[in-house]
Motif scaffolding. Structure first.
Motif, PDB file in Angstrom:
ATOM      1  N   ILE A 112       5.352  -4.140  -9.243  1.00 23.86           N
ATOM      2  CA  ILE A 112       5.667  -4.771  -7.965  1.00 23.86           C
ATOM      3  C   ILE A 112       5.143  -6.201  -8.030  1.00 23.86           C
ATOM      4  CG2 ILE A 112       5.393  -4.652  -5.467  1.00 23.86           C
ATOM      5  CD1 ILE A 112       4.458  -1.689  -5.938  1.00 23.86           C
ATOM      6  N   ARG A 113       6.039  -7.169  -7.965  1.00 20.52           N
ATOM      7  CA  ARG A 113       5.619  -8.567  -8.001  1.00 20.52           C
ATOM      8  C   ARG A 113       5.412  -9.046  -6.566  1.00 20.52           C
ATOM      9  NH1 ARG A 113       9.558  -8.442 -12.162  1.00 20.52           N
ATOM     10  NH2 ARG A 113      11.179  -9.371 -10.851  1.00 20.52           N
ATOM     11  N   HIS A 169       0.837  -1.205   0.000  1.00 16.40           N
ATOM     12  CA  HIS A 169       0.000   0.000   0.000  1.00 16.40           C
ATOM     13  C   HIS A 169       0.874   1.257   0.000  1.00 16.40           C
ATOM     14  CE1 HIS A 169      -3.550   2.458   0.774  1.00 16.40           C
ATOM     15  NE2 HIS A 169      -2.888   3.064   1.736  1.00 16.40           N
ATOM     16  N   GLY A 170       1.924   1.261   0.808  1.00 18.45           N
ATOM     17  CA  GLY A 170       2.801   2.418   0.864  1.00 18.45           C
ATOM     18  C   GLY A 170       3.510   2.670  -0.451  1.00 18.45           C
ATOM     19  N   MET A 171       3.925   1.594  -1.117  1.00 14.15           N
ATOM     20  CA  MET A 171       4.629   1.742  -2.390  1.00 14.15           C
ATOM     21  C   MET A 171       3.706   2.239  -3.504  1.00 14.15           C
ATOM     22  SD  MET A 171       7.091  -1.619  -2.438  1.00 14.15           S
ATOM     23  CE  MET A 171       7.807  -1.133  -4.021  1.00 14.15           C
ATOM     24  N   ARG A 172       2.390   2.106  -3.293  1.00 13.67           N
ATOM     25  CA  ARG A 172       1.427   2.559  -4.293  1.00 13.67           C
ATOM     26  C   ARG A 172       0.789   3.889  -3.907  1.00 13.67           C
ATOM     27  NH1 ARG A 172      -2.857   0.376  -5.133  1.00 13.67           N
ATOM     28  NH2 ARG A 172      -2.950   0.760  -7.380  1.00 13.67           N
ATOM     29  N   ALA A 173       1.329   4.540  -2.884  1.00 15.11           N
ATOM     30  CA  ALA A 173       0.778   5.816  -2.443  1.00 15.11           C
ATOM     31  C   ALA A 173       1.035   6.899  -3.486  1.00 15.11           C
ATOM     32  CB  ALA A 173       1.400   6.214  -1.101  1.00 15.11           C
ATOM     33  N   PRO A 174       0.190   7.917  -3.534  1.00 12.02           N
ATOM     34  CA  PRO A 174       0.404   9.020  -4.476  1.00 12.02           C
ATOM     35  C   PRO A 174       1.797   9.634  -4.311  1.00 12.02           C
ATOM     36  CG  PRO A 174      -1.767   9.191  -3.459  1.00 12.02           C
ATOM     37  CD  PRO A 174      -1.030   8.100  -2.729  1.00 12.02           C
ATOM     38  N   ILE A 194      -4.953  -4.609 -10.456  1.00 12.18           N
ATOM     39  CA  ILE A 194      -4.437  -3.411  -9.792  1.00 12.18           C
ATOM     40  C   ILE A 194      -3.207  -2.931 -10.555  1.00 12.18           C
ATOM     41  CG2 ILE A 194      -3.435  -2.478  -7.680  1.00 12.18           C
ATOM     42  CD1 ILE A 194      -5.083  -4.435  -6.090  1.00 12.18           C
ATOM     43  N   GLU A 195      -3.245  -1.705 -10.978  1.00 11.71           N
ATOM     44  CA  GLU A 195      -2.167  -1.165 -11.799  1.00 11.71           C
ATOM     45  C   GLU A 195      -0.826  -1.228 -11.068  1.00 11.71           C
ATOM     46  OE1 GLU A 195      -1.030   2.936 -14.263  1.00 11.71           O
ATOM     47  OE2 GLU A 195      -2.882   2.810 -13.079  1.00 11.71           O
ATOM     48  N   ALA A 210      -4.392 -13.976  -4.489  1.00  9.65           N
ATOM     49  CA  ALA A 210      -3.738 -13.399  -5.660  1.00  9.65           C
ATOM     50  C   ALA A 210      -4.768 -12.794  -6.611  1.00  9.65           C
ATOM     51  CB  ALA A 210      -2.909 -14.457  -6.369  1.00  9.65           C
ATOM     52  N   SER A 211      -5.885 -13.475  -6.780  1.00  9.96           N
ATOM     53  CA  SER A 211      -6.929 -12.989  -7.685  1.00  9.96           C
ATOM     54  C   SER A 211      -7.487 -11.645  -7.233  1.00  9.96           C
ATOM     55  CB  SER A 211      -8.072 -14.014  -7.781  1.00  9.96           C
ATOM     56  OG  SER A 211      -7.615 -15.227  -8.358  1.00  9.96           O
TER      57      SER A 211
END
Length: 283
Positions: A40-41, A27-32, A56-57, A50-51
Motif C-alpha cells: 500500500i503506497r 488501518h482497515g486494509m492491514r487488519a487480520p 511497517i510491513e 512518512a518516517s
C-alpha cells in the motif's frame, strides 16, 4: 468490519493523504484477514509523518516534502487510488497525478462537497471516479461509509470501492444525489452524538457529580444503549418505551425534550449541513 472473506484480496492501492480518514483506511486494509495485491503506497506531506510508517510491513510511505513527485510515484500502477486530502486540495492533486494514473484505475475521494463530475473532468478517459463519505468511527472499525459512483464508474468499480471501505465498517451504496444528505447524517453524526454526551456530562456535573463520575455515567450509558440498540430486535422507539414508565421520572424528562420540537431541530440542522456541502461543491 465486514467479514473479510468477502473483501479479499484488495487490488494494488495508493492512499494520498494521511489525515484521520487516510489512517483509518490504511488501518482497515492491514487488519487480520485482509490481503492486498502488493504494498500500500501512502503519501503524507511531512518527512516525519512518512518516517513514522517506515518499516511497517506492506506499507510504502512517501513524503511530498522530500519528493515533489511523491503523489505521482504512489499512484503509478495502482488499481485503486484513494484521495484522502482536504477538499480544497482534491482538484489540484488530480491535476498533478492524472498522467500517472494506470489505465482503468478507480479513483475514490473522501472529500465532502466535491462532485464526481468535477473530478472526472480532470482525469483521462477510462478512469472510474467515485465519492466515499466515511465517518470517524472507521478509526475503530465501526464506521459507516456512503459510496456514490460517478458516470464513469461501473458495477465492478463500485464493488472495488465497497470492498475497501468494508474493512472499516458498514457500507451503503447510494446515488450521488443523496451523498450530501448521507454525509449530514452519518458523516457528521458522530459530532451530534459527542455534543449530546458533552452537554449531558456538563449537566451531571452541575447536579453535583465529579467529572469522573459524570464521564462514567454518561459515556457508559451511551455505549451500552448503542450496543443494546444494535443487538436488539426491538426498534429504538420500543427500547425507549421500555425505559419510560407511564407518569415516571423518565417520562417527565422525555416530555421536556420532545417539547423542544426535536424533529424540526434535526431537520434544520441537517438542512444546514447539506446546504454547506452545496456551497463547497460550488467553490
Amino acid at each position: 468490519m465486514t467479514d473479510t472473506t468477502e473483501i479479499c484480496p484488495l487490488p494494488t492501492t495508493a492512499i494520498l493523504g494521511l489525515g484521520s480518514m487516510g489512517r483509518a483506511i490504511l488501518h482497515g486494509m492491514r487488519a487480520p484477514g485482509v490481503s492486498v495485491d502488493g504494498p500500500i503506497r501512502v503519501t503524507t506531506r511531512s518527512i516525519d509523518s512518512a518516517s513514522a510508517l517506515t518499516g511497517i510491513e506492506g506499507v510504502v510511505p512517501l513524503a511530498t516534502e522530500a519528493s515533489p513527485d511523491a503523489n505521482r510515484e504512489a499512484v503509478a500502477g495502482a488499481r485503486m487510488v484513494i484521495l484522502a486530502v482536504k477538499p480544497w486540495m482534491i482538484h489540484d492533486v488530480l491535476r498533478e497525478v492524472a498522467d500517472s494514473l494506470a489505465p482503468g484505475a478507480v479513483v475514490v475521494s473522501v472529500a465532502a462537497g466535491i462532485t464526481t463530475a468535477s473530478m472526472e473532468a480532470l482525469v483521462p478517459e477510462g478512469i472510474s471516479v467515485l465519492r466515499a463519505m466515511p465517518n470517524t468511527p472507521a478509526l475503530i472499525g465501526r464506521g459507516v461509509t456512503g459510496i456514490a459512483a460517478g458516470a464513469t464508474a461501473d458495477a465492478a468499480a463500485t464493488e472495488a470501492a465497497r470492498a475497501h471501505f468494508s474493512t472499516v465498517g458498514e457500507v451503503l451504496v447510494v446515488d450521488e444525489g443523496r451523498i450530501d444528505a448521507l454525509s449530514a447524517i452519518s458523516g457528521s453524526g458522530p459530532a451530534y452524538v459527542y455534543l449530546f454526551i458533552e452537554e449531558l456530562t456538563a449537566a451531571a456535573v452541575r447536579l453535583g457529580f465529579t467529572d469522573d463520575e459524570a464521564r462514567v455515567m454518561v459515556q457508559g450509558t451511551f455505549a451500552g444503549a448503542s450496543e443494546l440498540a444494535a443487538q436488539s430486535a426491538d426498534s429504538p422507539a420500543e427500547l425507549r418505551r421500555q425505559v419510560t414508565s407511564p407518569k415516571g421520572t423518565t417520562a417527565e424528562a422525555i416530555g421536556v425534550l420532545q417539547g423542544a420540537d426535536l424533529p424540526a431541530l434535526f431537520d434544520a440542522a441537517l438542512a444546514a449541513a447539506i446546504a454547506r456541502a452545496g456551497e463547497l461543491a460550488a467553490g
